[in-house]
Design an enzyme around this catalytic site. Structure first.
Site, PDB file in Angstrom:
ATOM      1  CB  SER A  10      -0.935  -0.009   1.214  1.00 54.21           C
ATOM      2  OG  SER A  10      -0.209  -0.216   2.402  1.00 54.21           O
ATOM      3  CB  THR A  27      -1.146  12.465   5.350  1.00 54.33           C
ATOM      4  OG1 THR A  27      -0.780  13.484   4.440  1.00 54.33           O
ATOM      5  CG2 THR A  27      -0.228  11.267   5.226  1.00 54.33           C
ATOM      6  CE1 TYR A  28      -8.757  15.847   8.002  1.00 56.42           C
ATOM      7  CE2 TYR A  28      -7.646  16.470  10.024  1.00 56.42           C
ATOM      8  CZ  TYR A  28      -8.745  16.533   9.206  1.00 56.42           C
ATOM      9  OH  TYR A  28      -9.834  17.264   9.579  1.00 56.42           O
ATOM     10  CG  ASP A  66       2.378  14.905  15.813  1.00 54.78           C
ATOM     11  OD1 ASP A  66       2.517  14.179  16.815  1.00 54.78           O
ATOM     12  OD2 ASP A  66       2.876  14.660  14.709  1.00 54.78           O
ATOM     13  CD  GLU A  85       1.355   8.237   4.996  1.00 57.61           C
ATOM     14  OE1 GLU A  85       1.033   7.416   5.868  1.00 57.61           O
ATOM     15  OE2 GLU A  85       2.137   9.195   5.203  1.00 57.61           O
ATOM     16  CB  ALA A 131       0.934  18.544  11.296  1.00 54.73           C
ATOM     17  CG  HIS A 156       3.665   8.360  20.353  1.00 57.67           C
ATOM     18  ND1 HIS A 156       3.653   9.468  21.182  1.00 57.67           N
ATOM     19  CD2 HIS A 156       3.224   8.792  19.146  1.00 57.67           C
ATOM     20  CE1 HIS A 156       3.219  10.515  20.496  1.00 57.67           C
ATOM     21  NE2 HIS A 156       2.946  10.133  19.271  1.00 57.67           N
ATOM     22  NE  ARG A 200      -1.984  12.605  20.472  1.00 59.06           N
ATOM     23  CZ  ARG A 200      -0.881  12.595  21.172  1.00 59.06           C
ATOM     24  NH1 ARG A 200      -0.907  12.219  22.440  1.00 59.06           N
ATOM     25  NH2 ARG A 200       0.268  12.964  20.636  1.00 59.06           N
ATOM     26  CG  HIS A 231      -3.955   9.314   6.951  1.00 57.61           C
ATOM     27  ND1 HIS A 231      -2.699   9.233   7.513  1.00 57.61           N
ATOM     28  CD2 HIS A 231      -3.993   8.363   5.994  1.00 57.61           C
ATOM     29  CE1 HIS A 231      -2.010   8.274   6.911  1.00 57.61           C
ATOM     30  NE2 HIS A 231      -2.774   7.734   5.974  1.00 57.61           N
ATOM     31  CB  ALA A 252       4.301   5.531  25.097  1.00 54.02           C
ATOM     32  CG  HIS A 292       1.555   1.879   4.586  1.00 56.85           C
ATOM     33  ND1 HIS A 292       0.408   2.003   3.846  1.00 56.85           N
ATOM     34  CD2 HIS A 292       1.813   3.119   5.084  1.00 56.85           C
ATOM     35  CE1 HIS A 292      -0.030   3.259   3.888  1.00 56.85           C
ATOM     36  NE2 HIS A 292       0.818   3.952   4.637  1.00 56.85           N
ATOM     37  CG  PHE A 350      10.429  12.558   8.961  1.00 56.63           C
ATOM     38  CD1 PHE A 350       9.447  13.029   9.806  1.00 56.63           C
ATOM     39  CD2 PHE A 350      10.056  11.725   7.899  1.00 56.63           C
ATOM     40  CE1 PHE A 350       8.122  12.679   9.610  1.00 56.63           C
ATOM     41  CE2 PHE A 350       8.744  11.367   7.692  1.00 56.63           C
ATOM     42  CZ  PHE A 350       7.771  11.842   8.555  1.00 56.63           C
TER      43      PHE A 350
HETATM   44  P1  FAD Z   1      -1.949   7.433  20.004  1.00 56.57           P
HETATM   45  O1  FAD Z   1      -1.477   6.065  19.678  1.00 56.57           O
HETATM   46  O2  FAD Z   1      -3.363   7.591  20.361  1.00 56.57           O
HETATM   47  O3  FAD Z   1      -1.086   8.034  21.177  1.00 56.57           O
HETATM   48  C1  FAD Z   1       0.332   8.046  21.132  1.00 56.57           C
HETATM   49  C2  FAD Z   1       0.917   7.518  22.460  1.00 56.57           C
HETATM   50  O4  FAD Z   1       0.496   8.374  23.506  1.00 56.57           O
HETATM   51  C3  FAD Z   1       0.425   6.118  22.765  1.00 56.57           C
HETATM   52  O5  FAD Z   1       1.442   5.181  22.456  1.00 56.57           O
HETATM   53  C4  FAD Z   1       0.104   6.153  24.241  1.00 56.57           C
HETATM   54  O6  FAD Z   1       1.148   5.575  24.961  1.00 56.57           O
HETATM   55  C5  FAD Z   1       0.016   7.623  24.607  1.00 56.57           C
HETATM   56  N1  FAD Z   1      -1.378   8.024  24.857  1.00 56.57           N
HETATM   57  C6  FAD Z   1      -2.137   8.847  24.089  1.00 56.57           C
HETATM   58  N2  FAD Z   1      -3.350   9.052  24.654  1.00 56.57           N
HETATM   59  C7  FAD Z   1      -3.363   8.317  25.792  1.00 56.57           C
HETATM   60  C8  FAD Z   1      -4.330   8.121  26.818  1.00 56.57           C
HETATM   61  N3  FAD Z   1      -5.526   8.735  26.795  1.00 56.57           N
HETATM   62  N4  FAD Z   1      -4.007   7.286  27.841  1.00 56.57           N
HETATM   63  C9  FAD Z   1      -2.793   6.678  27.877  1.00 56.57           C
HETATM   64  N5  FAD Z   1      -1.835   6.847  26.940  1.00 56.57           N
HETATM   65  C10 FAD Z   1      -2.108   7.658  25.918  1.00 56.57           C
HETATM   66  N6  FAD Z   1      -0.318  12.829  11.871  1.00 56.57           N
HETATM   67  C11 FAD Z   1      -1.116  13.731  11.237  1.00 56.57           C
HETATM   68  O7  FAD Z   1      -1.257  14.858  11.714  1.00 56.57           O
HETATM   69  N7  FAD Z   1      -1.733  13.424  10.062  1.00 56.57           N
HETATM   70  C12 FAD Z   1      -1.641  12.200   9.479  1.00 56.57           C
HETATM   71  O8  FAD Z   1      -2.219  11.941   8.429  1.00 56.57           O
HETATM   72  C13 FAD Z   1      -0.836  11.198  10.127  1.00 56.57           C
HETATM   73  N8  FAD Z   1      -0.705   9.949   9.634  1.00 56.57           N
HETATM   74  C14 FAD Z   1       0.008   8.998  10.325  1.00 56.57           C
HETATM   75  C15 FAD Z   1       0.030   7.689   9.838  1.00 56.57           C
HETATM   76  C16 FAD Z   1       0.726   6.694  10.546  1.00 56.57           C
HETATM   77  C17 FAD Z   1       0.726   5.283   9.998  1.00 56.57           C
HETATM   78  C18 FAD Z   1       1.408   7.017  11.749  1.00 56.57           C
HETATM   79  C19 FAD Z   1       2.174   5.946  12.488  1.00 56.57           C
HETATM   80  C20 FAD Z   1       1.389   8.319  12.233  1.00 56.57           C
HETATM   81  C21 FAD Z   1       0.683   9.328  11.540  1.00 56.57           C
HETATM   82  N9  FAD Z   1       0.606  10.636  12.023  1.00 56.57           N
HETATM   83  C22 FAD Z   1      -0.169  11.568  11.350  1.00 56.57           C
HETATM   84  C23 FAD Z   1       1.350  11.054  13.222  1.00 56.57           C
HETATM   85  C24 FAD Z   1       0.472  10.950  14.493  1.00 56.57           C
HETATM   86  O9  FAD Z   1      -0.587  11.870  14.418  1.00 56.57           O
HETATM   87  C25 FAD Z   1       1.366  11.269  15.688  1.00 56.57           C
HETATM   88  O10 FAD Z   1       2.327  10.280  15.875  1.00 56.57           O
HETATM   89  C26 FAD Z   1       0.589  11.542  16.970  1.00 56.57           C
HETATM   90  O11 FAD Z   1       1.480  12.110  17.923  1.00 56.57           O
HETATM   91  C27 FAD Z   1       0.000  10.283  17.598  1.00 56.57           C
HETATM   92  O12 FAD Z   1      -1.161   9.899  16.970  1.00 56.57           O
HETATM   93  P2  FAD Z   1      -1.733   8.399  17.292  1.00 56.57           P
HETATM   94  O13 FAD Z   1      -3.149   8.340  16.920  1.00 56.57           O
HETATM   95  O14 FAD Z   1      -0.857   7.382  16.680  1.00 56.57           O
HETATM   96  O15 FAD Z   1      -1.568   8.445  18.854  1.00 56.57           O
END
Ligand code: FAD
Length: 288
Positions: free
Chosen positions: A7, A40-41, A101, A9, A43, A143, A99, A69, A146, A259, A210
């Site tokens: 796949s 992607t969406y 950044d 991106e 930042a 992350h 979630r 995304h 974490a 991917h 990066f």
């Molecule tokens: P999460 O996995 O939800 O959180 C990250 C870490 O924080 C977790 O490992 C956990 O330990 C901790 N954590 C978070 N919330 C909690 C909670 N409530 N309780 C306990 N622990 C918690 N960013 C963009 O802006 N746009 C994109 O399109 C984009 N695409 C991406 C695609 C991929 C495949 C990846 C891997 C990342 C991408 N990102 C993107 C980056 C991503 O937004 C960042 O890494 C962001 O900081 C974390 O998002 P997440 O959903 O993975 O986080």
């Protein structure tokens, strides 16, 4: 070694010129028959409309299976779900739910007032609609937010249990990093597929920056190799060799899907795929 499925991106284009580059990239990679492509969406939610337009255009004109995304950043729950519904109305049924950044300048993620507080809330809400296949991000080297690797993996399990069916990893440069993470995920009871995210190195200094920002380790051997390749003007050759070796080791270790973070540039990804035996569909048809 049997050829993996793949796949790709992409990011949404911000100018006419960038739109042509994206389209060229899609045309160049589409014959490799990706299982899906994702957009992607930006930042901080900065490309909301651009992502929506790019997703709809790709869906309508490429014939590819497109995943959008979506992040929780800078929007209320209603606004975020309205974007998801726009994707559904356009016929897009796959979402990479994140979630996101913190916006530039902010140290930590702060939920928008009225917004989803974390990725699990977003995933549950998307799952409740019944409209989407949901994928999530995973972090083999943990992350940065974490507390430790166990917390990183426990959170990934919660995201999958909330309604996601696969996880795509942040990029990494050594296969053992992925294998260790996959083993730890299995021990934690995670059964969903973990898809390795592969970053072909287009630009060494950009990749270093990066990697530092997202906590991906750059091994010394890789640094040394790129320093030498830069002197000899052979960076592209090295980038193909390094990623092909990484992918081959992953496939030998049981990985069935890869991917690629294409950065809207097709050449390295295409050459790496060819080296792995991912052949253009037209050629396969011709051979058959
Ligand atoms: P999460 O996995 O939800 O959180 C990250 C870490 O924080 C977790 O490992 C956990 O330990 C901790 N954590 C978070 N919330 C909690 C909670 N409530 N309780 C306990 N622990 C918690 N960013 C963009 O802006 N746009 C994109 O399109 C984009 N695409 C991406 C695609 C991929 C495949 C990846 C891997 C990342 C991408 N990102 C993107 C980056 C991503 O937004 C960042 O890494 C962001 O900081 C974390 O998002 P997440 O959903 O993975 O986080």
């Amino acid at each position: 070694m049997s050829a993996p499925s793949v796949s790709f991106e992409f990011f949404p284009p911000k100018s006419l010129e960038a739109s042509f580059r994206l389209w060229d990239t899609v045309q160049s990679l589409a014959p490799l028959d990706p299982r899906f492509v994702s957009v992607t969406y930006g930042a901080g939610g900065t490309t909301r409309e651009l992502t929506r337009d790019a997703v709809a255009t790709l869906h309508n004109s490429s014939g590819l299976n497109v995943a959008a995304h979506l992040t929780c950043v800078e929007a209320t729950k209603e606004e975020t779900l309205a974007i998801a519904q726009d994707f559904a109305k356009a016929g897009v049924r796959e979402i990479v739910a994140l979630r996101g950044d913190p916006p530039k300048g902010a140290a930590n993620f702060e939920p928008h007032p009225g917004g989803f507080t974390d990725s699990c809330e977003l995933i549950s809400a998307l799952a409740d609609t019944g409209d989407f296949t949901i994928r999530v991000g995973a972090y083999p080297e943990k992350h940065p937010d974490a507390a430790d690797q166990q917390a990183n993996i426990d959170w990934l399990k919660r995201k999958l249990d909330a309604g996601a069916s696969e996880a795509i990893t942040q990029f990494f440069f050594e296969a053992d990093t992925f294998f260790r993470f996959r083993d730890d995920c299995t021990k934690a009871g995670i059964e969903a597929p973990i898809i390795p995210g592969i970053l072909p190195i287009e630009n060494w200094s950009g990749t270093r920056r990066f990697a530092q920002a997202c906590g991906a380790t750059i091994p010394d051997w890789l640094s040394d190799a790129f320093d030498k390749a830069q002197r000899d003007d052979r960076e592209e050759l090295l980038a193909i060799a390094v990623a092909t070796e990484l992918c081959s080791t992953l496939i030998d270790g049981g990985v069935e899907h890869l991917h690629f973070y294409t950065l809207n540039r097709p050449d390295l990804t295409r050459d790496i795929c060819h080296a792995l035996g991912v052949t253009p569909k037209a050629e396969l048809r011709h051979v058959a």
